[in-house]
Structure formats: structure tokens, C-alpha cells
Design a protein around this motif. Structure first.
Motif, PDB file in Angstrom:
ATOM      1  N   LYS A  87       0.826  -1.200   0.000  1.00  0.00           N
ATOM      2  CA  LYS A  87       0.000   0.000   0.000  1.00  0.00           C
ATOM      3  C   LYS A  87       0.864   1.255   0.000  1.00  0.00           C
ATOM      4  N   ALA A  88       0.336   2.328  -0.598  1.00  0.00           N
ATOM      5  CA  ALA A  88       1.073   3.597  -0.660  1.00  0.00           C
ATOM      6  C   ALA A  88       0.074   4.748  -0.672  1.00  0.00           C
ATOM      7  N   ASP A  89       0.586   5.942  -0.430  1.00  0.00           N
ATOM      8  CA  ASP A  89      -0.259   7.139  -0.409  1.00  0.00           C
ATOM      9  C   ASP A  89      -0.434   7.766  -1.783  1.00  0.00           C
ATOM     10  N   THR A  90       0.406   7.359  -2.744  1.00  0.00           N
ATOM     11  CA  THR A  90       0.345   7.927  -4.085  1.00  0.00           C
ATOM     12  C   THR A  90       0.397   6.817  -5.128  1.00  0.00           C
ATOM     13  N   LEU A  91      -0.025   7.149  -6.331  1.00  0.00           N
ATOM     14  CA  LEU A  91       0.069   6.212  -7.435  1.00  0.00           C
ATOM     15  C   LEU A  91       1.509   6.214  -7.933  1.00  0.00           C
ATOM     16  N   LYS A  92       2.129   5.037  -7.966  1.00  0.00           N
ATOM     17  CA  LYS A  92       3.562   4.960  -8.239  1.00  0.00           C
ATOM     18  C   LYS A  92       3.900   4.252  -9.548  1.00  0.00           C
ATOM     19  N   PHE A  93       2.947   4.149 -10.454  1.00  0.00           N
ATOM     20  CA  PHE A  93       3.248   3.531 -11.740  1.00  0.00           C
ATOM     21  C   PHE A  93       4.076   4.474 -12.603  1.00  0.00           C
ATOM     22  N   THR A  94       5.005   3.929 -13.345  1.00  0.00           N
ATOM     23  CA  THR A  94       5.836   4.728 -14.258  1.00  0.00           C
ATOM     24  C   THR A  94       5.790   4.193 -15.691  1.00  0.00           C
ATOM     25  N   SER A  95       5.208   3.002 -15.886  1.00  0.00           N
ATOM     26  CA  SER A  95       5.237   2.375 -17.203  1.00  0.00           C
ATOM     27  C   SER A  95       4.044   2.739 -18.080  1.00  0.00           C
ATOM     28  N   GLY A  96       3.135   3.538 -17.584  1.00  0.00           N
ATOM     29  CA  GLY A  96       1.979   3.935 -18.374  1.00  0.00           C
ATOM     30  C   GLY A  96       0.697   3.333 -17.840  1.00  0.00           C
ATOM     31  N   ILE A  97      -0.433   4.070 -17.998  1.00  0.00           N
ATOM     32  CA  ILE A  97      -1.750   3.625 -17.545  1.00  0.00           C
ATOM     33  C   ILE A  97      -2.542   3.159 -18.764  1.00  0.00           C
ATOM     34  N   ARG A  98      -2.789   1.858 -18.846  1.00  0.00           N
ATOM     35  CA  ARG A  98      -3.488   1.305 -20.004  1.00  0.00           C
ATOM     36  C   ARG A  98      -4.980   1.091 -19.765  1.00  0.00           C
ATOM     37  N   ALA A  99      -5.412   1.049 -18.515  1.00  0.00           N
ATOM     38  CA  ALA A  99      -6.827   0.825 -18.220  1.00  0.00           C
ATOM     39  C   ALA A  99      -7.220   1.535 -16.937  1.00  0.00           C
ATOM     40  N   ILE A 100      -8.407   2.156 -16.933  1.00  0.00           N
ATOM     41  CA  ILE A 100      -8.966   2.824 -15.758  1.00  0.00           C
ATOM     42  C   ILE A 100     -10.389   2.322 -15.583  1.00  0.00           C
ATOM     43  N   PHE A 101     -10.770   2.031 -14.330  1.00  0.00           N
ATOM     44  CA  PHE A 101     -12.139   1.569 -14.080  1.00  0.00           C
ATOM     45  C   PHE A 101     -12.574   1.969 -12.677  1.00  0.00           C
ATOM     46  N   GLN A 102     -13.809   2.452 -12.561  1.00  0.00           N
ATOM     47  CA  GLN A 102     -14.395   2.733 -11.248  1.00  0.00           C
ATOM     48  C   GLN A 102     -15.516   1.728 -11.013  1.00  0.00           C
ATOM     49  N   ASP A 103     -15.434   0.986  -9.918  1.00  0.00           N
ATOM     50  CA  ASP A 103     -16.414  -0.067  -9.673  1.00  0.00           C
ATOM     51  C   ASP A 103     -17.696   0.479  -9.060  1.00  0.00           C
ATOM     52  N   SER A 104     -18.649  -0.416  -8.808  1.00  0.00           N
ATOM     53  CA  SER A 104     -19.966  -0.018  -8.314  1.00  0.00           C
ATOM     54  C   SER A 104     -19.934   0.551  -6.902  1.00  0.00           C
ATOM     55  N   LYS A 105     -18.834   0.332  -6.180  1.00  0.00           N
ATOM     56  CA  LYS A 105     -18.675   0.875  -4.834  1.00  0.00           C
ATOM     57  C   LYS A 105     -17.935   2.206  -4.820  1.00  0.00           C
ATOM     58  N   GLY A 106     -17.521   2.664  -6.003  1.00  0.00           N
ATOM     59  CA  GLY A 106     -16.817   3.937  -6.102  1.00  0.00           C
ATOM     60  C   GLY A 106     -15.314   3.827  -6.061  1.00  0.00           C
TER      61      GLY A 106
END
Length: 352
Positions: free
Chosen positions: A34-53
């Protein structure tokens, strides 16, 4: 007898202790991811928000991140994903989260991953013999995966008559129209499935010239029943009813094909300033159509005017991998540098 019972009791106690230690170890492993920030550096290929938010972010080669509004939790092959490159994220009717990866499909349910593998040795040719609302990339093969709730079915695409030997049909994007038809983008052709038959849209059906080669990376069936087809090389094609037009060419946003090919081979992508390499398409809440280009940033079409929002001067990697409209109609752009930016109506700002 007392001695035997004592030995059994001691052994049971040891088993209980080992089981508890294993559970604690798994719990600590999750916490360490777990972390406080998003730490990806290779690129974001997919984004999804589920039914719980909650948000789920799929990276180019670093796995998945889960954001509950407070912290980011990370999952990779070490936690059970079938691969760390995430192509798609979906939720089924029971709340399970499905990940289409570069090497198989994984489903997350109640803290555990289950992986499904495709049986390429037993393909199906009659699509209407299967059912299911979940569709997935099936590798660089000639078909697509469809999950019916129990089994993963590998469905073969019918090939265009004038198929070239080097044409591949790896699935790059999927969009469903308001009539329930499924539009499937592949490198070499666009396929449409209406529940009964599969229709093919190849170079000939899309009215392309000999030097205009299909390399489809995105597709969108919008609220007006228009089909937008994004290519890497020849830009955007638009299908309205039976009419098909070359949208990027009509808008005057293509550089010459030979110059584009030269840029691709030398990796000098900065010369492409047009709507030419479209990897993502989305419709916002006002009906505007947004395009994400590999080189030239974001483009918005309001039905009359096409506006470009360049990101090359702000980011080392201006490529837009994906565009996603969340549950509050925020438009989120997944970038090649691992950041996610939001369009606030006036400008782009970092969201995650």
C-alpha cells in the motif's frame, strides 16, 4: 493413552500456530503493497471505477493498483495476476473485478485472484452457441475470449476474403452500442457481433485506398449510434449508418503516409502533430467526442469544431493510452508516463 493425547495436542497446537503465522504473513504482505500515491511509471493502459466507487488502475507492465479514496494498494503476478500488463478492467453482476492481461484473464473476488486460461486447441466458430457479457483480448491469435459465467470460450473471427498473410487480429478495444451490439477492434479489421452473426469491416468495407493500411487501436459506439474507429497511422474513420468517412482526412489532420511511416521507423514521433495515431476514444457527458493520440495529445470534437490540447510541452511522454469517464462524469486520461490527468472543463490537471 494420556501420552498419545498429549502428543496429539502438541501437534495440533503447532499446526494452529503455523496457520496463524501464515495468515499474519499474508496480511503483512498486503499492507506492504500500500502507498499514499500512485507509483506507476510504465503507463496507464486501463482505468475503471467499480460499483462501490473504488478505482482500479491497470499499468503497462507493473500490474494493478486499487484506490479506495485513501490509499493505493498494488497487485502483481506475485499476488496472483496472470500478467502485469493490463489490457482491460470490468466488473460483473456479482461485483467481481475482471482483468484482461497480456497473458490470460484474472478475476479478483474477496481478496483472492483466480486465473482463467484460453483453450486455443478447442476454438468455437459458432458464436451464437455461447453467451456472456464479458469479452477479453485473447493474445495475438485470431479470436476473442468470451466468458459465460462458468467457462472461457475462445471464438474465432471470420476472416476477410482478401486477407494478407501478415495481417493479425489481436483485439485492441471493445465497445458496446445502445442496441447491445459488440464492436471489436483488431489490428487488421473491425468486427461487429449482433448476437446472431459476425460482420466484417476490412479495408474494402471501410473504403480505404491501397496505401491506407488498417492498424486499429480503438473503437467507440457513441450515444448517437456513430462508430468511431481510431487507427495508428491513418487516424480516425467514422461510420454513420451505412456511410463511412475518413474523419481525420476531412478535418485536414493527417501528415502524408510516407512521412508518417518514416517517423514510425525512426521513432521520431514528435513530427506527428495531427490526429493520426489514435489509441483511445471516449464520449463525455455533453456528447463531445475525445481522442487520445500517441504523439499530439488530446483532441475534442463538439460536432462542428475539432480542438487539440497538446501535452508535449508538459510531459516527457505525451502519449495517451486510455480515456475513461468515471461515475461522476469526470474525464480521466491515462498517460504513458504513469500519471492520470483530469479535464476540468478548462484545462488538464493531475488527478492521481
Amino acid at each position: 493413552m494420556i501420552y498419545i493425547l498429549l502428543i496429539l495436542a502438541l501437534n495440533f497446537s503447532c499446526v494452529e500456530k503455523k496457520s496463524t503465522e501464515k495468515e499474519v504473513k499474508n496480511s503483512e504482505l498486503v499492507i506492504s503493497l500500500k502507498a499514499d500515491t500512485l507509483k506507476f511509471t510504465s503507463g496507464i493502459r486501463a482505468i475503471f471505477q467499480d460499483s462501490k466507487g473504488n478505482y482500479w488502475f491497470g499499468s503497462h507492465n507493473e500490474g494493478v493498483s486499487f484506490y479506495n479514496g485513501k490509499s493505493f494498494e498494488y497487485f502483481t503476478t506475485n499476488e496472483g495476476l496472470s500478467d502485469n500488463q493490463i489490457r482491460s478492467i470490468q466488473e460483473d453482476k456479482s461485483g467481481k473485478i475482471w482483468f484482461g492481461t497480456a497473458k490470460g484473464i484474472s478475476v479478483y473476488d474477496k481478496g483472492k485472484f483466480t486465473t482463467y486460461s484460453t483453450n486455443f486447441n478447442n476454438p468455437r466458430y459458432e458464436w451464437n452457441e455461447t453467451n456472456g457479457d464479458l469479452w477479453f483480448y485473447a493474445g495475438e491469435e485470431d479470436g476473442i475470449n468470451r466468458f459465460d459465467g462458468i467457462n472461457l470460450n475462445y471464438l474465432i473471427f471470420p476472416k476477410p476474403k482478401n486477407k494478407k498473410p501478415d495481417t493479425t487480429y489481436g483485439v485492441t478495444d471493445i465497445s458496446k452500442d445502445k442496441d447491445g451490439k459488440v464492436w471489436i477492434a483488431t489490428y487488421g479489421a473491425l468486427f461487429n457481433y449482433d448476437g446472431k452473426r459476425v460482420n466484417i469491416f476490412d479495408n474494402e468495407k471501410l473504403n480505404l485506398k491501397d496505401n491506407e493500411l488498417l492498424h486499429i487501436r480503438s473503437v467507440l459506439a457513441d450515444s448517437k449510434s456513430r462508430i468511431w474507429i481510431g487507427n495508428n497511422g491513418i487516424g480516425v474513420l467514422l461510420k454513420k449508418g451505412d456511410a463511412i468517412t475518413h474523419f481525420s482526412k476531412e478535418q485536414g489532420k493527417l501528415i502524408p503516409i510516407n512521412e508518417f511511416e518514416a517517423n514510425t521507423k525512426t521513432q521520431q514521433f514528435a513530427k506527428n502533430t495531427g490526429l493520426q495515431s489514435v489509441f483511445a476514444i471516449e464520449e463525455d457527458s455533453e456528447g463531445n467526442i475525445w481522442f487520445g493520440d500517441r504523439d499530439s495529445g488530446a483532441w475534442k470534437y463538439d460536432g462542428k469544431t475539432l480542438t487539440n490540447y497538446s501535452m508535449s510541452d508538459k510531459r516527457s511522454k505525451p502519449m495517451i493510452w486510455t480515456i475513461y469517464k468515471d461515475n461522476k462524469n469526470n474525464l480521466l486520461f491515462g498517460m504513458a508516463d504513469g500519471n492520470i490527468v483530469k479535464y476540468n472543463g478548462k484545462a488538464f490537471e493531475k488527478q492521481f
